[in-house]
Scaffold this active site. Sequence first.
Site, PDB file in Angstrom:
ATOM      1  N   ARG A  46       0.562  -1.350  -0.014  1.00 11.87           N
ATOM      2  CA  ARG A  46      -0.045  -0.047   0.149  1.00 11.87           C
ATOM      3  C   ARG A  46       0.774   1.394  -0.179  1.00 11.87           C
ATOM      4  O   ARG A  46       0.391   2.096  -0.381  1.00 11.87           O
ATOM      5  CB  ARG A  46      -1.003   0.022   1.448  1.00 11.87           C
ATOM      6  CG  ARG A  46      -2.378   0.752   1.027  1.00 11.87           C
ATOM      7  CD  ARG A  46      -3.332   0.299   2.029  1.00 11.87           C
ATOM      8  NE  ARG A  46      -2.463   0.114   3.295  1.00 11.87           N
ATOM      9  CZ  ARG A  46      -3.176  -0.259   4.396  1.00 11.87           C
ATOM     10  NH1 ARG A  46      -4.282  -0.152   4.308  1.00 11.87           N
ATOM     11  NH2 ARG A  46      -2.726  -0.460   5.346  1.00 11.87           N
ATOM     12  N   LYS A 142       1.529 -18.797   6.194  1.00  8.30           N
ATOM     13  CA  LYS A 142       0.736 -19.008   7.433  1.00  8.30           C
ATOM     14  C   LYS A 142       0.666 -17.808   8.398  1.00  8.30           C
ATOM     15  O   LYS A 142       1.427 -16.845   8.024  1.00  8.30           O
ATOM     16  CB  LYS A 142       1.522 -20.260   8.372  1.00  8.30           C
ATOM     17  CG  LYS A 142       2.521 -19.610   9.005  1.00  8.30           C
ATOM     18  CD  LYS A 142       3.126 -20.623   9.949  1.00  8.30           C
ATOM     19  CE  LYS A 142       2.661 -20.475  11.223  1.00  8.30           C
ATOM     20  NZ  LYS A 142       3.552 -19.876  12.138  1.00  8.30           N
ATOM     21  N   HIS A 172       7.205 -23.116   6.187  1.00  8.99           N
ATOM     22  CA  HIS A 172       8.846 -23.337   6.072  1.00  8.99           C
ATOM     23  C   HIS A 172       9.429 -24.108   6.595  1.00  8.99           C
ATOM     24  O   HIS A 172      10.683 -24.419   6.134  1.00  8.99           O
ATOM     25  CB  HIS A 172       9.211 -21.645   6.208  1.00  8.99           C
ATOM     26  CG  HIS A 172       9.497 -21.420   7.666  1.00  8.99           C
ATOM     27  ND1 HIS A 172       8.627 -21.181   8.685  1.00  8.99           N
ATOM     28  CD2 HIS A 172      10.783 -21.622   8.389  1.00  8.99           C
ATOM     29  CE1 HIS A 172       8.852 -20.962   9.772  1.00  8.99           C
ATOM     30  NE2 HIS A 172      10.384 -21.429   9.793  1.00  8.99           N
ATOM     31  N   LYS A 176      13.285 -26.465   5.031  1.00  8.32           N
ATOM     32  CA  LYS A 176      14.465 -26.812   5.930  1.00  8.32           C
ATOM     33  C   LYS A 176      15.164 -28.129   5.275  1.00  8.32           C
ATOM     34  O   LYS A 176      14.538 -29.272   5.042  1.00  8.32           O
ATOM     35  CB  LYS A 176      14.213 -27.108   7.373  1.00  8.32           C
ATOM     36  CG  LYS A 176      13.866 -25.882   8.001  1.00  8.32           C
ATOM     37  CD  LYS A 176      13.632 -25.736   9.581  1.00  8.32           C
ATOM     38  CE  LYS A 176      12.950 -24.530   9.975  1.00  8.32           C
ATOM     39  NZ  LYS A 176      13.926 -23.554  10.465  1.00  8.32           N
ATOM     40  N   ASP A 229       0.590 -21.520  16.691  1.00  8.46           N
ATOM     41  CA  ASP A 229       1.530 -20.872  15.907  1.00  8.46           C
ATOM     42  C   ASP A 229       2.376 -21.883  15.526  1.00  8.46           C
ATOM     43  O   ASP A 229       3.135 -21.839  14.566  1.00  8.46           O
ATOM     44  CB  ASP A 229       2.210 -20.035  16.713  1.00  8.46           C
ATOM     45  CG  ASP A 229       3.381 -19.225  16.412  1.00  8.46           C
ATOM     46  OD1 ASP A 229       3.105 -18.569  15.041  1.00  8.46           O
ATOM     47  OD2 ASP A 229       4.357 -19.029  16.891  1.00  8.46           O
ATOM     48  N   HIS A 234       3.784 -26.399  11.811  1.00  8.63           N
ATOM     49  CA  HIS A 234       5.404 -26.986  11.859  1.00  8.63           C
ATOM     50  C   HIS A 234       5.397 -28.330  12.588  1.00  8.63           C
ATOM     51  O   HIS A 234       5.990 -29.391  11.652  1.00  8.63           O
ATOM     52  CB  HIS A 234       6.188 -26.151  12.592  1.00  8.63           C
ATOM     53  CG  HIS A 234       6.202 -24.667  11.731  1.00  8.63           C
ATOM     54  ND1 HIS A 234       6.117 -24.491  10.659  1.00  8.63           N
ATOM     55  CD2 HIS A 234       6.508 -23.463  12.263  1.00  8.63           C
ATOM     56  CE1 HIS A 234       5.998 -23.152  10.533  1.00  8.63           C
ATOM     57  NE2 HIS A 234       6.384 -22.435  11.447  1.00  8.63           N
ATOM     58  N   LYS A 325       8.742 -20.801  23.732  1.00  7.88           N
ATOM     59  CA  LYS A 325       9.581 -19.724  23.573  1.00  7.88           C
ATOM     60  C   LYS A 325      10.294 -19.416  24.787  1.00  7.88           C
ATOM     61  O   LYS A 325       9.823 -19.751  25.832  1.00  7.88           O
ATOM     62  CB  LYS A 325       8.686 -18.406  23.277  1.00  7.88           C
ATOM     63  CG  LYS A 325       7.800 -18.592  22.041  1.00  7.88           C
ATOM     64  CD  LYS A 325       8.079 -17.849  20.846  1.00  7.88           C
ATOM     65  CE  LYS A 325       7.231 -18.104  19.562  1.00  7.88           C
ATOM     66  NZ  LYS A 325       8.058 -18.059  18.536  1.00  7.88           N
TER      67      LYS A 325
HETATM   68  C1  BG6 Z   1       6.858 -19.160  12.540  1.00  9.43           C
HETATM   69  C2  BG6 Z   1       6.156 -18.952  14.031  1.00  9.43           C
HETATM   70  O1  BG6 Z   1       6.257 -19.897  11.888  1.00  9.43           O
HETATM   71  O2  BG6 Z   1       8.335 -20.108  12.850  1.00  9.43           O
HETATM   72  C3  BG6 Z   1       7.260 -18.287  14.920  1.00  9.43           C
HETATM   73  O3  BG6 Z   1       5.100 -18.098  13.696  1.00  9.43           O
HETATM   74  C4  BG6 Z   1       8.646 -19.028  15.102  1.00  9.43           C
HETATM   75  O4  BG6 Z   1       6.668 -17.840  16.165  1.00  9.43           O
HETATM   76  C5  BG6 Z   1       9.151 -19.397  13.829  1.00  9.43           C
HETATM   77  O5  BG6 Z   1       9.382 -18.290  15.714  1.00  9.43           O
HETATM   78  C6  BG6 Z   1      10.308 -20.373  13.967  1.00  9.43           C
HETATM   79  O6  BG6 Z   1      11.057 -20.494  12.675  1.00  9.43           O
HETATM   80  P1  BG6 Z   1      12.324 -21.125  12.778  1.00  9.43           P
HETATM   81  O7  BG6 Z   1      12.693 -21.443  11.275  1.00  9.43           O
HETATM   82  O8  BG6 Z   1      13.158 -19.743  13.234  1.00  9.43           O
HETATM   83  O9  BG6 Z   1      12.622 -22.291  13.545  1.00  9.43           O
END
Ligand code: BG6
Length: 477
Positions: A46, A142, A172, A176, A229, A234, A325
């Site tokens: 934007r 996501k 993602h 990896k 999350d 993941h 975390k």
């Molecule tokens: C993201 C989450 O999808 O993945 C984050 O929203 C998280 O909270 C992150 O920190 C972790 O990714 P990576 O590649 O650093 O393990």
Amino acid sequence: IPVDPFDLIIFGASGDLARRKILPGLFRRYRAGQMPEQARIIGAARSEMDDDEFRSFVAEAVREFGDVPYEKDILDSFLSRLGYVAVDAQGEGGWAELSSRLTGSHVRAFYFSVGPNLFGALAEKLQEHGLATPDSRMVVEKPFGHDLESARALNATLAQHFDETQIYRIDHYLGKETVQNLMAVRFGNMLFEPLWNAQYVDHIQITVSETVGVGGRGGYYDQSGAMRDMVQNHLMQLLCLIAMEPPARFEPDAVRDEKLKVIRALDPVMPHHIVRGQYHRLDGTPGYREDVENPRSTTESFVAMKCHVSNWRWAGTPFYLRTGKKLRTRASEIAVVFKDAPHSIFGAESGRHRNVLAIRLQPNEGMQLDMTIKEPGPGGMRLIDVPLDISFAEALGPDAEEIPDAYERLIMDVIRGNQTLFMRGDEVEAAWAWTDPIIAGWESRGDVPKPYDPGSSGPDDSLMLMHRDGRKWREMR
Ligand code: BG6
């Protein structure tokens, strides 16, 4: 090998994900020679910016997050492939201009690096202005929904405009290096697959431990928590790759069909098989509630659980998952813990020894196989466990091509038109269908997460979850 010439349009190009991951990742692929000279990257958002301002923004992002030496010529040449158009997702502004910038003969990919509330509007505009061709690709980030209902609605919106073969839902973790290696190890070797079942595997542990807190993303995170999350996507994907049956081919639908079967075979999780945690304030380090500016928040920043994949291969083998975390270490691994040998010829005093195959996602990607051997020396038959350790970086040597970051690899897969490492709509929905009742249970019981110290390994109850079963978490170093 360079991919075909492409136009990549990034919506949300001035956002955080673009700055930290997408744009620096594209630069690294350019530097590695994977991006053809004719490729074009067009930022769209934007905010008003011209091409030069966008290029400076990208140069800064590359300097900060590129993790490569500064080489002016290469960077300038990359930047000359970039452009910017200010567009209004909900209005008319910018669409004609965007259209005039696209190249007819190139692969066309649109990256929706924006909130899901804009997916529908963007999809509509792309169709209305004739920007999306039948083989254009849409990349969506996501979180893909907040629960089953919203994920279904998103899938339905996208399906109104595009075919499933055009939609690339990113997780993602699937990009990896080690995660893909998991499939190579399982299905490329004779050694493990015969043992990969309930008869020989005692249990599996999947840990994704982070040292960062939620600072800066509190608004989003407090609505999500670790379950939405991290686990729904993941950790679930990792579990699928570990547990799935061998697909007939390494092809998108063959792989995704098998993953889907795993998710559908997951049992509902018993409330006493889950531990939720929330980091609290310690010695002046702000706690979770301060980080998200919600003094009464009951969102979890940690979750550990035991689940079961109820099928022929895995009946009775627990899968323990944990993620959180502000923990002690940044380390992620999947560990396959094999059963004890059926009979010890060395007697009870030789202790308990188990083979463990640990697949390290980060840091120092690699694999470790714990084996039992005789302790060297004259002390008689004493057993010790030693690791056979393969660090990919070491194994491949200093001349090997650098390991691409997850995002870079996935974007190149989009251009190649390979959906294997992307989630299919039904997979995402199945994962929500499993997650929703767990979260609903917490809400209806008014469950409050257990506090834990920042820098620890989570609440003690998570240790108990294992202890009760006569097992323990592997130490994360
Ligand atoms: C993201 C989450 O999808 O993945 C984050 O929203 C998280 O909270 C992150 O920190 C972790 O990714 P990576 O590649 O650093 O393990």
